[in-house]
Design a protein around this motif. Sequence first.
Motif, PDB file in Angstrom:
ATOM      1  N   GLY A 126       0.818  -1.211   0.000  1.00 30.45           N
ATOM      2  CA  GLY A 126       0.000   0.000   0.000  1.00 30.45           C
ATOM      3  C   GLY A 126       0.851   1.260   0.000  1.00 30.45           C
ATOM      4  N   LEU A 127       1.933   1.256   0.765  1.00 33.67           N
ATOM      5  CA  LEU A 127       2.811   2.423   0.848  1.00 33.67           C
ATOM      6  C   LEU A 127       3.487   2.703  -0.489  1.00 33.67           C
ATOM      7  CD1 LEU A 127       4.194   4.623   2.505  1.00 33.67           C
ATOM      8  CD2 LEU A 127       5.916   2.928   3.205  1.00 33.67           C
ATOM      9  N   VAL A 128       4.015   1.666  -1.123  1.00 27.66           N
ATOM     10  CA  VAL A 128       4.649   1.834  -2.436  1.00 27.66           C
ATOM     11  C   VAL A 128       3.637   2.354  -3.447  1.00 27.66           C
ATOM     12  CG1 VAL A 128       5.743   0.621  -4.369  1.00 27.66           C
ATOM     13  CG2 VAL A 128       6.427   0.092  -2.021  1.00 27.66           C
ATOM     14  N   SER A 129       2.416   1.837  -3.380  1.00 23.56           N
ATOM     15  CA  SER A 129       1.373   2.256  -4.324  1.00 23.56           C
ATOM     16  C   SER A 129       1.041   3.733  -4.169  1.00 23.56           C
ATOM     17  CB  SER A 129       0.106   1.411  -4.117  1.00 23.56           C
ATOM     18  OG  SER A 129       0.346   0.051  -4.390  1.00 23.56           O
ATOM     19  N   VAL A 130       0.931   4.198  -2.934  1.00 20.55           N
ATOM     20  CA  VAL A 130       0.552   5.601  -2.727  1.00 20.55           C
ATOM     21  C   VAL A 130       1.708   6.531  -3.117  1.00 20.55           C
ATOM     22  CG1 VAL A 130       1.259   5.846  -0.298  1.00 20.55           C
ATOM     23  CG2 VAL A 130      -0.643   7.184  -1.168  1.00 20.55           C
ATOM     24  N   VAL A 131       2.941   6.120  -2.892  1.00 22.43           N
ATOM     25  CA  VAL A 131       4.091   6.950  -3.278  1.00 22.43           C
ATOM     26  C   VAL A 131       4.175   7.074  -4.807  1.00 22.43           C
ATOM     27  CG1 VAL A 131       6.608   7.077  -3.320  1.00 22.43           C
ATOM     28  CG2 VAL A 131       5.430   6.492  -1.195  1.00 22.43           C
ATOM     29  N   ILE A 132       4.012   5.938  -5.509  1.00 21.67           N
ATOM     30  CA  ILE A 132       4.038   5.974  -6.975  1.00 21.67           C
ATOM     31  C   ILE A 132       2.859   6.792  -7.491  1.00 21.67           C
ATOM     32  CG2 ILE A 132       3.883   4.598  -9.082  1.00 21.67           C
ATOM     33  CD1 ILE A 132       5.274   2.341  -7.626  1.00 21.67           C
ATOM     34  N   SER A 133       1.709   6.673  -6.831  1.00 26.07           N
ATOM     35  CA  SER A 133       0.522   7.441  -7.216  1.00 26.07           C
ATOM     36  C   SER A 133       0.773   8.936  -7.079  1.00 26.07           C
ATOM     37  CB  SER A 133      -0.678   7.028  -6.363  1.00 26.07           C
ATOM     38  OG  SER A 133      -1.843   7.714  -6.753  1.00 26.07           O
ATOM     39  N   CYS A 134       1.457   9.328  -6.004  1.00 29.35           N
ATOM     40  CA  CYS A 134       1.780  10.746  -5.806  1.00 29.35           C
ATOM     41  C   CYS A 134       2.735  11.255  -6.878  1.00 29.35           C
ATOM     42  CB  CYS A 134       2.383  10.962  -4.425  1.00 29.35           C
ATOM     43  SG  CYS A 134       1.217  10.796  -3.054  1.00 29.35           S
ATOM     44  N   LEU A 135       3.728  10.452  -7.218  1.00 28.68           N
ATOM     45  CA  LEU A 135       4.671  10.838  -8.266  1.00 28.68           C
ATOM     46  C   LEU A 135       3.961  10.980  -9.612  1.00 28.68           C
ATOM     47  CD1 LEU A 135       7.721   8.565  -7.343  1.00 28.68           C
ATOM     48  CD2 LEU A 135       7.681  11.067  -7.305  1.00 28.68           C
ATOM     49  N   SER A 136       3.109  10.014  -9.918  1.00 27.16           N
ATOM     50  CA  SER A 136       2.391  10.059 -11.194  1.00 27.16           C
ATOM     51  C   SER A 136       1.409  11.214 -11.224  1.00 27.16           C
ATOM     52  CB  SER A 136       1.664   8.730 -11.440  1.00 27.16           C
ATOM     53  OG  SER A 136       0.670   8.496 -10.470  1.00 27.16           O
ATOM     54  N   SER A 137       0.767  11.500 -10.080  1.00 27.65           N
ATOM     55  CA  SER A 137      -0.184  12.609 -10.009  1.00 27.65           C
ATOM     56  C   SER A 137       0.508  13.937 -10.272  1.00 27.65           C
ATOM     57  CB  SER A 137      -0.858  12.638  -8.629  1.00 27.65           C
ATOM     58  OG  SER A 137      -1.689  13.771  -8.495  1.00 27.65           O
ATOM     59  N   GLY A 138       1.670  14.126  -9.658  1.00 27.95           N
ATOM     60  CA  GLY A 138       2.408  15.370  -9.844  1.00 27.95           C
ATOM     61  C   GLY A 138       2.856  15.562 -11.278  1.00 27.95           C
ATOM     62  N   PHE A 139       3.429  14.517 -11.866  1.00 27.12           N
ATOM     63  CA  PHE A 139       3.925  14.628 -13.231  1.00 27.12           C
ATOM     64  C   PHE A 139       2.784  14.818 -14.226  1.00 27.12           C
ATOM     65  CE2 PHE A 139       4.943  12.681 -17.337  1.00 27.12           C
ATOM     66  CZ  PHE A 139       6.059  13.428 -17.697  1.00 27.12           C
ATOM     67  N   ALA A 140       1.733  13.998 -14.088  1.00 25.61           N
ATOM     68  CA  ALA A 140       0.617  14.071 -15.040  1.00 25.61           C
ATOM     69  C   ALA A 140      -0.089  15.423 -14.973  1.00 25.61           C
ATOM     70  CB  ALA A 140      -0.377  12.942 -14.756  1.00 25.61           C
ATOM     71  N   GLY A 141      -0.260  15.944 -13.752  1.00 24.59           N
ATOM     72  CA  GLY A 141      -0.932  17.228 -13.601  1.00 24.59           C
ATOM     73  C   GLY A 141      -0.166  18.355 -14.273  1.00 24.59           C
ATOM     74  N   VAL A 142       1.148  18.373 -14.091  1.00 26.52           N
ATOM     75  CA  VAL A 142       1.984  19.423 -14.682  1.00 26.52           C
ATOM     76  C   VAL A 142       2.078  19.241 -16.195  1.00 26.52           C
ATOM     77  CG1 VAL A 142       4.308  20.397 -14.758  1.00 26.52           C
ATOM     78  CG2 VAL A 142       3.287  19.770 -12.565  1.00 26.52           C
ATOM     79  N   TYR A 143       2.197  17.996 -16.643  1.00 22.42           N
ATOM     80  CA  TYR A 143       2.248  17.719 -18.080  1.00 22.42           C
ATOM     81  C   TYR A 143       0.949  18.151 -18.752  1.00 22.42           C
ATOM     82  CZ  TYR A 143       2.865  15.087 -22.446  1.00 22.42           C
ATOM     83  OH  TYR A 143       2.980  14.735 -23.767  1.00 22.42           O
ATOM     84  N   PHE A 144      -0.175  17.851 -18.107  1.00 18.66           N
ATOM     85  CA  PHE A 144      -1.483  18.232 -18.644  1.00 18.66           C
ATOM     86  C   PHE A 144      -1.615  19.755 -18.701  1.00 18.66           C
ATOM     87  CE2 PHE A 144      -6.186  18.686 -18.231  1.00 18.66           C
ATOM     88  CZ  PHE A 144      -6.535  18.011 -19.390  1.00 18.66           C
ATOM     89  N   GLU A 145      -1.103  20.425 -17.672  1.00 19.23           N
ATOM     90  CA  GLU A 145      -1.128  21.886 -17.655  1.00 19.23           C
ATOM     91  C   GLU A 145      -0.315  22.447 -18.810  1.00 19.23           C
ATOM     92  OE1 GLU A 145       0.351  25.615 -14.841  1.00 19.23           O
ATOM     93  OE2 GLU A 145       0.271  23.592 -14.036  1.00 19.23           O
ATOM     94  N   LYS A 146       0.843  21.837 -19.062  1.00 18.15           N
ATOM     95  CA  LYS A 146       1.716  22.318 -20.134  1.00 18.15           C
ATOM     96  C   LYS A 146       1.028  22.172 -21.488  1.00 18.15           C
ATOM     97  CE  LYS A 146       6.601  22.078 -21.440  1.00 18.15           C
ATOM     98  NZ  LYS A 146       7.898  21.419 -21.165  1.00 18.15           N
TER      99      LYS A 146
END
Length: 371
Positions: A197-217
Motif C-alpha cells: 500500500g505504501l509503495v502504491s501511494v508513493v508511486i501514485s503521488c509521483l504520477s499525479s504530480g507529473f501528469a498534472g503538470v504535463y497536462f497543464e503544459k
Amino acid sequence: MAAGRESPNRSEDKTSSHRQNEVNRKLKYISLAILVIQNASLILSIRYVRTLPGDHFFTTSAVVMAEVLKVLTCLVIILIQQRGNVKNFAMLLYNSIFVQYLDTLKLAVPSLIYTLQNNLQYVAISNLPAATFQVTYQLKILTTALFSVLMLRKSLSKIQWISLVLLFAGVAIVQVEQESGKQKETLTSPNQNYFKGLVSVVISCLSSGFAGVYFEKILKGSSASVWIRNVQLGIFGILLGLLGLWWSDGAAIAEKGFLFGYTSLVWGVIFNQAFGGLLVAVVVKYADNILKGFATSFSIIVSTITSVYLFGFHVDLMFTLGAGLVIGAVYMYSLPKPNTGVSSISTTSSEHSKGGDSELEAFLPKSVLVK
C-alpha cells in the motif's frame, strides 16, 4: 436636493452589495462542506467496500466504469452547449478528436498515467488505513510543486518551500509511527499488505504530480474546451483501462463477469469517483485556494475520526503530530504569495488558463480524491 435624490440609489447599491456578499459567503461555506465531504467520503467508502467480507469487485473494472461515466457526462454537457444540435455536436467531436489527431494523441501520456494512478489508489486504500492514506497522499503537493518548478519554471515563495519541508516531515513521522507495528493490528484482513500500500501511494503521488503538470503544459497552448479535453482523456482512459483489465483480471472477469461483486455501495463509490471531481470542479469556482487548503485539512481530520469508529484505527501522539504537520503544511502552501496576492503554484495547477474555467480544467483530469 441632488444629494438627497442620490441617497436612495446609494442605499440600494449598498443593500445589493451586502446581499451579494452574503450570498458569496454562504457559497464559500457550502463549497467548503462539499469539498470536505467529497474528499473524505471517497477514501472511506473505497476502504469500506474493499474490507467487507465476501467477494470483492474488480478494481480494474471500476476504473473503466468511472471513465465511461465521466466521458458520457462530458458528452452530455457538450451537447447542451451546442443547444441540442446533434450535427454541430458530431462535427465538433470529429474535428477535435480525429481531424486534430496529433492534438488528441498528446493526451495519451497523461491518460496513461492517470489510469495507472487510479488503479494504484485502489491498491493503496485497500492496504492502508484510510487516515494513513489521506495523510500520505498529500505528498502529491510536493511532487506537483517540484515538477512545476522543473518543467514549467515556476517559482515558489519561502512560505511554500517551508510548507513542503513540513509536509515531508509530517508524512515521514506518520510512516515511521506506522512502521512501528502498532497500526498493523488494525489491518483486519490477512490479504492486506502495508508495504504494498505504501509503495502504491508513493508511486501514485509521483504520477499525479507529473501528469498534472504535463497536462497543464499541454493546455497552455490549446484552445480546446475543458469538456473536449476530458473526452479525449477519457477515450484513452477507457482503452488503457480495458488493456489493464485484460492484463490483470482478464481470465477472472471472463469467468465471473465485468460487474462481478458490484453492490449499491460499489456503485456509490464509482459514481463518487466519476462525478465527484466534476461536482467539485463546479463548486470550486466559489472557493479560493485558502478554502481548498482548509477543505483538505478538514477531510484528513474527518477521515481520521471516522476511521477510529469504522475500522478501529488507533490515534496516538506520533500520528497526531505528523498529521498536524501535514494539515498545517497544506494550509501554509495555499496562502497567497507575498506581493502578488496569488499563489505561484497550486496543487490543482489552476494557472494554465484564464477565465472562469481555470479551476474546472485543473480538477477534471483527476478522477479520484483530494484536490
